[in-house]
Design a protein around this motif. Sequence first.
Motif, PDB file in Angstrom:
ATOM      1  N   HIS A   1       5.847  -6.407   1.864  1.00  0.00           N
ATOM      2  CA  HIS A   1       4.766  -6.572   2.809  1.00  0.00           C
ATOM      3  C   HIS A   1       5.101  -7.718   3.760  1.00  0.00           C
ATOM      4  O   HIS A   1       6.025  -8.499   3.513  1.00  0.00           O
ATOM      5  CB  HIS A   1       3.462  -6.896   2.082  1.00  0.00           C
ATOM      6  N   PHE A   2       4.280  -7.827   4.789  1.00  0.00           N
ATOM      7  CA  PHE A   2       4.502  -8.867   5.796  1.00  0.00           C
ATOM      8  C   PHE A   2       5.910  -8.746   6.352  1.00  0.00           C
ATOM      9  O   PHE A   2       6.566  -9.724   6.670  1.00  0.00           O
ATOM     10  CB  PHE A   2       4.288 -10.262   5.221  1.00  0.00           C
ATOM     11  N   PHE A   3       6.410  -7.501   6.408  1.00  0.00           N
ATOM     12  CA  PHE A   3       7.746  -7.198   6.895  1.00  0.00           C
ATOM     13  C   PHE A   3       8.780  -8.061   6.191  1.00  0.00           C
ATOM     14  O   PHE A   3       9.709  -8.583   6.790  1.00  0.00           O
ATOM     15  CB  PHE A   3       7.806  -7.335   8.406  1.00  0.00           C
ATOM     16  N   GLY A   4       8.559  -8.202   4.852  1.00  0.00           N
ATOM     17  CA  GLY A   4       9.608  -8.775   4.033  1.00  0.00           C
ATOM     18  C   GLY A   4       9.311 -10.028   3.271  1.00  0.00           C
ATOM     19  O   GLY A   4      10.107 -10.421   2.429  1.00  0.00           O
ATOM     20  N   LEU A   5       8.162 -10.665   3.460  1.00  0.00           N
ATOM     21  CA  LEU A   5       7.933 -11.953   2.818  1.00  0.00           C
ATOM     22  C   LEU A   5       7.208 -11.848   1.478  1.00  0.00           C
ATOM     23  O   LEU A   5       7.206 -12.798   0.706  1.00  0.00           O
ATOM     24  CB  LEU A   5       7.147 -12.877   3.758  1.00  0.00           C
ATOM     25  N   ILE A   6       6.591 -10.708   1.187  1.00  0.00           N
ATOM     26  CA  ILE A   6       5.874 -10.522  -0.070  1.00  0.00           C
ATOM     27  C   ILE A   6       6.318  -9.204  -0.687  1.00  0.00           C
ATOM     28  O   ILE A   6       6.454  -8.205   0.011  1.00  0.00           O
ATOM     29  CB  ILE A   6       4.346 -10.483   0.162  1.00  0.00           C
ATOM     30  N   SER A   7       6.524  -9.187  -1.992  1.00  0.00           N
ATOM     31  CA  SER A   7       6.905  -7.950  -2.670  1.00  0.00           C
ATOM     32  C   SER A   7       5.805  -6.907  -2.522  1.00  0.00           C
ATOM     33  O   SER A   7       4.617  -7.204  -2.634  1.00  0.00           O
ATOM     34  CB  SER A   7       7.167  -8.223  -4.156  1.00  0.00           C
ATOM     35  N   ALA A   8       6.218  -5.672  -2.279  1.00  0.00           N
ATOM     36  CA  ALA A   8       5.253  -4.584  -2.067  1.00  0.00           C
ATOM     37  C   ALA A   8       4.786  -3.949  -3.371  1.00  0.00           C
ATOM     38  O   ALA A   8       3.987  -3.016  -3.339  1.00  0.00           O
ATOM     39  CB  ALA A   8       5.881  -3.509  -1.183  1.00  0.00           C
ATOM     40  N   TYR A   9       5.253  -4.449  -4.511  1.00  0.00           N
ATOM     41  CA  TYR A   9       4.928  -3.829  -5.790  1.00  0.00           C
ATOM     42  C   TYR A   9       3.953  -4.721  -6.559  1.00  0.00           C
ATOM     43  O   TYR A   9       4.262  -5.870  -6.885  1.00  0.00           O
ATOM     44  CB  TYR A   9       6.197  -3.582  -6.604  1.00  0.00           C
ATOM     45  N   ASN A  10       2.763  -4.175  -6.829  1.00  0.00           N
ATOM     46  CA  ASN A  10       1.756  -4.915  -7.580  1.00  0.00           C
ATOM     47  C   ASN A  10       2.286  -5.199  -8.982  1.00  0.00           C
ATOM     48  O   ASN A  10       2.594  -4.275  -9.732  1.00  0.00           O
ATOM     49  CB  ASN A  10       0.461  -4.099  -7.652  1.00  0.00           C
TER      50      ASN A  10
ATOM     51  N   ASP B   1      -1.560  -1.735  -0.796  1.00  0.00           N
ATOM     52  CA  ASP B   1      -0.783  -0.848  -1.664  1.00  0.00           C
ATOM     53  C   ASP B   1      -1.669  -0.389  -2.812  1.00  0.00           C
ATOM     54  O   ASP B   1      -2.694  -1.012  -3.116  1.00  0.00           O
ATOM     55  CB  ASP B   1       0.483  -1.544  -2.187  1.00  0.00           C
ATOM     56  N   TYR B   2      -1.284   0.692  -3.435  1.00  0.00           N
ATOM     57  CA  TYR B   2      -2.039   1.224  -4.564  1.00  0.00           C
ATOM     58  C   TYR B   2      -1.089   1.985  -5.476  1.00  0.00           C
ATOM     59  O   TYR B   2      -0.009   2.433  -5.073  1.00  0.00           O
ATOM     60  CB  TYR B   2      -3.164   2.146  -4.078  1.00  0.00           C
ATOM     61  N   SER B   3      -1.484   2.106  -6.723  1.00  0.00           N
ATOM     62  CA  SER B   3      -0.692   2.890  -7.672  1.00  0.00           C
ATOM     63  C   SER B   3      -1.618   3.482  -8.720  1.00  0.00           C
ATOM     64  O   SER B   3      -2.709   2.967  -8.969  1.00  0.00           O
ATOM     65  CB  SER B   3       0.375   2.021  -8.357  1.00  0.00           C
ATOM     66  N   ALA B   4      -1.190   4.585  -9.298  1.00  0.00           N
ATOM     67  CA  ALA B   4      -1.967   5.256 -10.337  1.00  0.00           C
ATOM     68  C   ALA B   4      -1.013   5.894 -11.330  1.00  0.00           C
ATOM     69  O   ALA B   4       0.090   6.321 -10.964  1.00  0.00           O
ATOM     70  CB  ALA B   4      -2.888   6.318  -9.732  1.00  0.00           C
ATOM     71  N   GLN B   5      -1.446   5.941 -12.574  1.00  0.00           N
ATOM     72  CA  GLN B   5      -0.634   6.570 -13.609  1.00  0.00           C
ATOM     73  C   GLN B   5      -1.546   7.256 -14.613  1.00  0.00           C
ATOM     74  O   GLN B   5      -2.575   6.712 -14.998  1.00  0.00           O
ATOM     75  CB  GLN B   5       0.229   5.533 -14.326  1.00  0.00           C
TER      76      GLN B   5
ATOM     77  N   ASP C   1       5.421 -12.307  -8.605  1.00  0.00           N
ATOM     78  CA  ASP C   1       6.030 -11.466  -7.583  1.00  0.00           C
ATOM     79  C   ASP C   1       7.400 -10.995  -8.057  1.00  0.00           C
ATOM     80  O   ASP C   1       8.289 -11.793  -8.342  1.00  0.00           O
ATOM     81  CB  ASP C   1       6.157 -12.252  -6.279  1.00  0.00           C
ATOM     82  N   ILE C   2       7.554  -9.690  -8.126  1.00  0.00           N
ATOM     83  CA  ILE C   2       8.741  -9.117  -8.758  1.00  0.00           C
ATOM     84  C   ILE C   2      10.015  -9.513  -8.036  1.00  0.00           C
ATOM     85  O   ILE C   2      10.966 -10.023  -8.641  1.00  0.00           O
ATOM     86  CB  ILE C   2       8.598  -7.581  -8.828  1.00  0.00           C
ATOM     87  N   LEU C   3      10.052  -9.295  -6.736  1.00  0.00           N
ATOM     88  CA  LEU C   3      11.295  -9.504  -6.003  1.00  0.00           C
ATOM     89  C   LEU C   3      11.503 -10.971  -5.636  1.00  0.00           C
ATOM     90  O   LEU C   3      12.625 -11.363  -5.302  1.00  0.00           O
ATOM     91  CB  LEU C   3      11.319  -8.619  -4.758  1.00  0.00           C
ATOM     92  N   GLN C   4      10.464 -11.784  -5.687  1.00  0.00           N
ATOM     93  CA  GLN C   4      10.652 -13.221  -5.556  1.00  0.00           C
ATOM     94  C   GLN C   4      11.203 -13.799  -6.863  1.00  0.00           C
ATOM     95  O   GLN C   4      12.052 -14.688  -6.859  1.00  0.00           O
ATOM     96  CB  GLN C   4       9.330 -13.916  -5.205  1.00  0.00           C
ATOM     97  N   SER C   5      10.701 -13.298  -7.994  1.00  0.00           N
ATOM     98  CA  SER C   5      11.091 -13.833  -9.293  1.00  0.00           C
ATOM     99  C   SER C   5      12.568 -13.620  -9.590  1.00  0.00           C
ATOM    100  O   SER C   5      13.231 -14.493 -10.151  1.00  0.00           O
ATOM    101  CB  SER C   5      10.240 -13.190 -10.404  1.00  0.00           C
ATOM    102  N   ILE C   6      13.111 -12.456  -9.207  1.00  0.00           N
ATOM    103  CA  ILE C   6      14.503 -12.175  -9.559  1.00  0.00           C
ATOM    104  C   ILE C   6      15.468 -13.040  -8.757  1.00  0.00           C
ATOM    105  O   ILE C   6      16.651 -13.141  -9.101  1.00  0.00           O
ATOM    106  CB  ILE C   6      14.844 -10.681  -9.378  1.00  0.00           C
ATOM    107  N   GLN C   7      14.968 -13.710  -7.700  1.00  0.00           N
ATOM    108  CA  GLN C   7      15.838 -14.594  -6.942  1.00  0.00           C
ATOM    109  C   GLN C   7      16.135 -15.888  -7.690  1.00  0.00           C
ATOM    110  O   GLN C   7      16.933 -16.707  -7.227  1.00  0.00           O
ATOM    111  CB  GLN C   7      15.214 -14.893  -5.580  1.00  0.00           C
ATOM    112  N   ALA C   8      15.496 -16.087  -8.846  1.00  0.00           N
ATOM    113  CA  ALA C   8      15.849 -17.216  -9.699  1.00  0.00           C
ATOM    114  C   ALA C   8      17.177 -16.991 -10.404  1.00  0.00           C
ATOM    115  O   ALA C   8      17.764 -17.934 -10.947  1.00  0.00           O
ATOM    116  CB  ALA C   8      14.743 -17.446 -10.737  1.00  0.00           C
ATOM    117  N   LEU C   9      17.690 -15.749 -10.392  1.00  0.00           N
ATOM    118  CA  LEU C   9      18.936 -15.432 -11.079  1.00  0.00           C
ATOM    119  C   LEU C   9      20.134 -15.831 -10.218  1.00  0.00           C
ATOM    120  O   LEU C   9      20.100 -15.682  -8.993  1.00  0.00           O
ATOM    121  CB  LEU C   9      19.005 -13.927 -11.368  1.00  0.00           C
ATOM    122  N   PRO C  10      21.193 -16.335 -10.827  1.00  0.00           N
ATOM    123  CA  PRO C  10      22.398 -16.645 -10.047  1.00  0.00           C
ATOM    124  C   PRO C  10      22.987 -15.383  -9.435  1.00  0.00           C
ATOM    125  O   PRO C  10      22.991 -14.317 -10.051  1.00  0.00           O
ATOM    126  CB  PRO C  10      23.342 -17.265 -11.084  1.00  0.00           C
TER     127      PRO C  10
END
Length: 847
Positions: A263-272, A385-389, A218-227
């Motif tokens: 997602h979940f109004f803030g508890l899960i990152s919205a980016y796959n 969510d979905y993404s395409a490139q 999880d992108i935005l959960q992972s960066i919370q490991a940073l001071p």
Amino acid sequence: MRLNKLLFIILTCCLNLIIHAQNNRSVLLVDYVKEIEQAFDVKFSYSVNEVSTVEIERPINVTELKAIINYLNDNTLLKFSFINERYITISTLNKTISICGLVITKDEDLPLMGATASISNTNIGAITSSDGLFYLSHIPVDAIVNISYLGYETKSLGVTALRGESNCQNIILNPKEQQLNEILITKFLTTGLQKRRDGSTQLNSAKFGILPGLTEPDILQSIQALPGVESIDESISNINVRGGTNDQNLMLWNNIKMYHTGHFFGLISAYNPYLTDEVVVAKNGTSSEFSDGVSSTVNMNSKHEVSTKINGGVGANLLHADGYIEMPVNDKLGIQLSARRSYTDYFTTPTYDNYFNRSFQDSEITTNSDNINESDRDSEFYFYDYSAQILYQINPKHRIKTNLIGINNNLNYHESFTDSDNNVQSKTSSLKQQNLGFGGEWDAKWSQKFSTNLSSYYSKYNVDAVDFRIETDQKLTQSNEVLETGIKLNTNYKISDKLKLLNGYQFTEVGILNETTVSAPSLTRTKKDVLLNHALFSELEYSSNTTYLRLGVRGNYFEKFDKLIIEPRLNFRRQLLKRLALKIQGEFKNQSATQVIDFQDDFLGVENRRWILANNETIPISESKQASMGLEYDKNNLLIDIEGFYKTVDGITVSNQGFYNNFQFLNAIGGYEVKGLEFLANKTGNYYSVWVSYTYSINDYEFNSLTPSFFPNNVDIRHSVAGAVNLDVLDNVKVSLGGMYRSGRPFTRPVEGNETLQDGNNTFVNYDSPNAENLDYFMRLDGSLSYRFNISNNVNTILRVGVINILDRKNTINKYYEVDPNDANNAIEIENKSLGLTPNISWRLQF
């Protein structure tokens, strides 16, 4: 004639014996041609310039004229053609050959799989195999072959150097100087996290190892490991970087600005994370090409290269299922797709129940009128969510990329009750939250020194709520919409191997709509604002073995206000000793769109944030100034990093801070000042990583028109400690255990003995000094386990188990007060609790 031919044969045989005895000595082609002319009474027509320097080994036991000509065709880069029986031409016209090469790295001599070998000015090309080899046939002898690979300098060679289909020549590619200077530490906290030379942190999802409590990268959960990066209420939608609010973080996905994060109004990152290949987080010293986020920049990018084969994966956990795939259409065109959806509207799990209760506590969904019992309520929540490139590599120097991303949260709430006439009344409320983004990029390399990047994007954010209130038979409809379009041109010029120059221009147009309609009494309120911004930026970057310097400036011009904001930037790193480095960073930044928080006019009591646009009067443009300095020690895989920082942000308003005190309904403009110290120690090895971090900060508001003018910030966390241990128990088994401890956030109590005030028909809580009290400390212990095994050579599976809050500690994350509905003279205390013991399991299949 026959005598000459006989003499030629005898001479050839004798010379062959002599040449063979003398280690195959060669002869000039012009001399050999003259011998043939005399022996066979023929004439050759050729250009002296094409033939004069060519050497040829005499053929052994070849005496017939046609056989000799065939031999010359096969063993020279020239074409020999009979015009008639007596005249023969020699030329390079239409001559083709077969070539092969082995592409390897300079330092490690490792083969590069997926490198591109292409013939200049043609559509001919090949991709290197897993052994680094490529083969091409029917290639003109005067052609140029270009060898390219992401992160390495492109090499151009004449095809004659690669002639043949065996004994392939080694082609050594040198890493780009920029890539060498980007990454400083390749394993930071866990695999997949890297520390860059400019002080930012990079997350590579594909290489992600394991972090406590997480079952996905999880992108935005992972960066919370940073001071210095944490969430005051453990929510993705409320990430605080060095004391800032969440809306002060610039979120970019493939250069598309995103207004929604969770997602979940803030508890899960919205980016796959599985197609979000690279995430770069910068807390200070940001490049001048970025602005619009006064606290931090989170820059997410998907893959930049066309895949050489089909890759993909599917997975599921106790909340959602997802899948992704990378498909090469051909050597130049590739498609990447991803999708994720929760199944919580079909069945629920204990994990979902915990997240639901945490997200919707104290909302209308869980607190409503007493005449509606639990059996009369029903809620349905799901997200996707979905993404395409699409990637198109026009040629080695030009590439086009187009992107699409969609994020959706949907909540439907049904309630019914029986009125006094025994009639059943039923109402349905709904809440939808969406962010849709389109973007395109054109990368062009015009020369070895000059390149450009042209990008454009469109981003649309909506939150729409329909709230039927049974008690008053009232329908409330609310909408918050953001539309943003932008275009940016970056030009990069390599002055030397150590010095680079970036210049660019950016234009953005932002429009924000807020609308509220009420059915009884009838009321409609609409407000729409539009703001245009032009920006020029320039940046000089110097990099050597001991020194890194990035010095930039950005000028932002707002047409509507005729206002120019100049933003200098500094990023400096100097190696003082072999293992000790000094870091100095500084930046000025601004942002024109912020979020306001209105607890009285929220969306179903769940989402109380809405975006608004600066008007340069009651809502100014927010501006920040930040400076930091620190030391970094790195030896024997031990990293010790200590950094002090100071930041001021001006132009904030009372409405975007979310006060639970007497200031809640006032209009005031102010700022905040935060100063602190960050410490990190990280020891890594082949099979482990251990770290501990500590952040100390003091964060205070200043609102000159309020009394008191100075008081603690809502996110003033004085002490924050985090640590973890990662272990590779076996080659395919990893475990992680870690936790955090931090001071409680500030809150405001009512005045003792005089808890409420009456203003006409309205009664309010009478709050005491703002943020004078603190909640109890927050503590949480998390753990994860990961098991990977191969099903076949090309298919593997990963099973992960994560537990959040192993000790099931009941942490209070917020406390506020409301007027007691049964006694208007008293205030009742409302406490929001954190997640309790929350397990999760994920399974993934990758191919």
